[in-house]
Enzyme design. Structure first.
Site, PDB file in Angstrom:
ATOM      1  N   ASP A  65      -1.416   1.182   4.126  1.00  0.00           N
ATOM      2  CA  ASP A  65      -1.994  -0.125   3.787  1.00  0.00           C
ATOM      3  C   ASP A  65      -1.506  -1.212   4.742  1.00  0.00           C
ATOM      4  O   ASP A  65      -2.305  -1.954   5.316  1.00  0.00           O
ATOM      5  CB  ASP A  65      -1.639  -0.516   2.351  1.00  0.00           C
ATOM      6  CG  ASP A  65      -2.419   0.254   1.302  1.00  0.00           C
ATOM      7  OD1 ASP A  65      -3.543   0.695   1.618  1.00  0.00           O
ATOM      8  OD2 ASP A  65      -1.907   0.432   0.187  1.00  0.00           O
ATOM      9  N   LYS A  79      -1.380   5.185  -6.544  1.00  0.00           N
ATOM     10  CA  LYS A  79      -0.448   4.914  -5.450  1.00  0.00           C
ATOM     11  C   LYS A  79       0.999   4.775  -5.916  1.00  0.00           C
ATOM     12  O   LYS A  79       1.930   5.131  -5.193  1.00  0.00           O
ATOM     13  CB  LYS A  79      -0.870   3.659  -4.694  1.00  0.00           C
ATOM     14  CG  LYS A  79      -2.181   3.804  -3.944  1.00  0.00           C
ATOM     15  CD  LYS A  79      -2.494   2.540  -3.164  1.00  0.00           C
ATOM     16  CE  LYS A  79      -3.833   2.634  -2.453  1.00  0.00           C
ATOM     17  NZ  LYS A  79      -4.108   1.424  -1.641  1.00  0.00           N
TER      18      LYS A  79
END
Length: 294
Positions: free
Chosen positions: A113, A77
C-alpha cells in the site's frame, strides 16, 4: 472454502490468488494473468473468497497446494498480519499485510500500500512525497493509516489527518509521533470551514475512504474547495465514470489520479516479491484497462 476448486485442474495451474470477502469484483486476475504469460510463468492467478477468521487456515492451504503467493484485500489485511511466519519491517510499521510470498513453506508478509502510493504519486504527478504537504481524508482506516505512516517515513513536511471519527485520526497521529523525526502532523475535524483552512496549506489531497465508488455517495469536500494548484489522489475508482472528487478537481483544473494506478503499482510490487524480477508494468496496465472497459 472449496479447496478442491482452488487446487484443482487449472491450465496453467493456479499458483497465485487474491483473497477477500467479497472478492468477485477484483480485477487483479485480469492484471496478473497477462503478466504471467508475458514472462513465461507456468501459473495462473485466481480469486478465492475467504471468510473472516479463516485467513491463517487459508494461508496453510495455499502453501500445501503449492501456491507461490497471495494478495490480501478487505477485510483481511489486519488478520493476515498475525498469520505470517516472517513479517517485513515496513508491513509491521504500516500495521497490515496485503501481499504474501510463500517460500519453502514459510509465509512472508509484505505491504504494498505505502510503496504503491509513492510510485503512483511519482508517475501521476512527477513529484515526491518529501516535497508535498499531504491531507488525508479517511486517515483512520487501514488504507489511510498506511498512506499516513508511509508519508511520514518518506519525509513529508506536513501531514493533515481527517476522519469522521476524530479519535481514530488522533491515534494514527500518535503512532506517527512515536516514529521519531516525524513531520508536522495535525488532526482536523471533517467540517467545511476546517477543511477549507487545511486545504490552504495542502499540496496533495488523498481520499482514503471508500466514498466515490457510487454516483450517489456523499461529497468529500465542498465542490469549490479544490484549486488548480492541488494534486488530487482518489484511492477508489468507479467503472464507467470518474468519482465526484475527481470531477470537482477537473473543473478546478487540478491534476488527478484514481485508484487504478495504485492497484497497478501494488500489483507490480507483489510480482517483484513473488518472482524477484521487475514486473511487466505496461502489460499489467493494459490488462487492467481492458478489464475496466469490459
Amino acid at each position: 472454502m472449496n479447496w478442491d476448486a482452488v487446487a484443482g485442474r487449472f491450465a496453467p495451474p493456479a499458483r497465485l490468488a487474491v483473497i477477500g470477502d467479497p472478492i468477485g469484483h477484483s480485477r487483479s486476475p485480469q492484471m496478473h494473468n497477462p503478466a504471467l504469460k508475458a514472462c513465461g510463468k507456468d501459473a495462473q492467478y485466481i480469486r478465492v473468497q475467504v471468510p473472516v477468521g479463516r485467513v491463517a487456515e487459508a494461508f496453510r492451504q495455499f502453501a500445501a497446494c503449492g501456491f507461490l503467493g497471495v494478495n490480501i484485500t478487505i477485510p483481511h489485511k489486519f488478520e493476515a498480519l498475525d498469520a505470517v511466519d516472517v513479517l517485513d519491517s515496513l508491513a509491521k510499521q504500516l500495521g497490515a499485510v496485503n501481499t504474501l510470498a510463500i517460500r519453502e513453506g514459510r509465509l512472508h508478509g509484505y505491504n504494498s500500500d505505502g510503496p504503491g502510493f509513492l510510485r503512483s504519486v511519482r508517475e501521476a504527478f512527477g513529484a515526491e512525497i518529501q516535497d508535498l504537504r499531504v491531507l488525508i481524508l479517511g486517515a483512520g482506516g487501514g488504507a489511510g493509516r498506511a498512506v499516513a505512516v508511509q508519508s511520514a517515513l518518506s519525509g513529508c513536511p506536513k501531514l493533515t489527518l481527517v476522519n469522521r471519527s476524530r479519535s481514530k485520526a488522533e491515534a494514527v497521529a500518535a503512532e506517527i509521533g512515536a516514529l521519531g523525526g516525524s513531520p508536522d502532523v495535525c488532526v482536523r475535524p471533517w467540517e467545511d470551514e476546517a477543511l477549507r483552512e487545511a486545504l490552504a496549506d495542502t499540496d496533495l489531497i488523498v481520499n482514503a475512504t471508500s466514498l466515490g465508488m457510487k454516483a450517489d455517495d456523499a461529497r468529500l469536500l465542498p465542490s469549490d474547495a479544490v484549486e488548480a494548484r492541488h494534486l488530487v489522489f482518489d484511492m477508489v475508482y468507479r467503472a464507467g465514470g470518474e468519482t465526484t472528487l475527481l470531477a470537482d478537481a477537473h473543473v478546478a483544473g487540478a491534476q488527478t489520479v484514481d485508484g487504478l494506478t495504485l492497484l497497478l503499482h501494488q500489483g507490480a510490487i507483489s510480482f517483484e516479491h513473488w518472482f524477484g524480477q521487475p514486473a511487466p508494468l505496461e502489460v499489467m496496465r493494459e490488462g487492467l484497462q481492458n478489464a475496466v472497459k469490459a
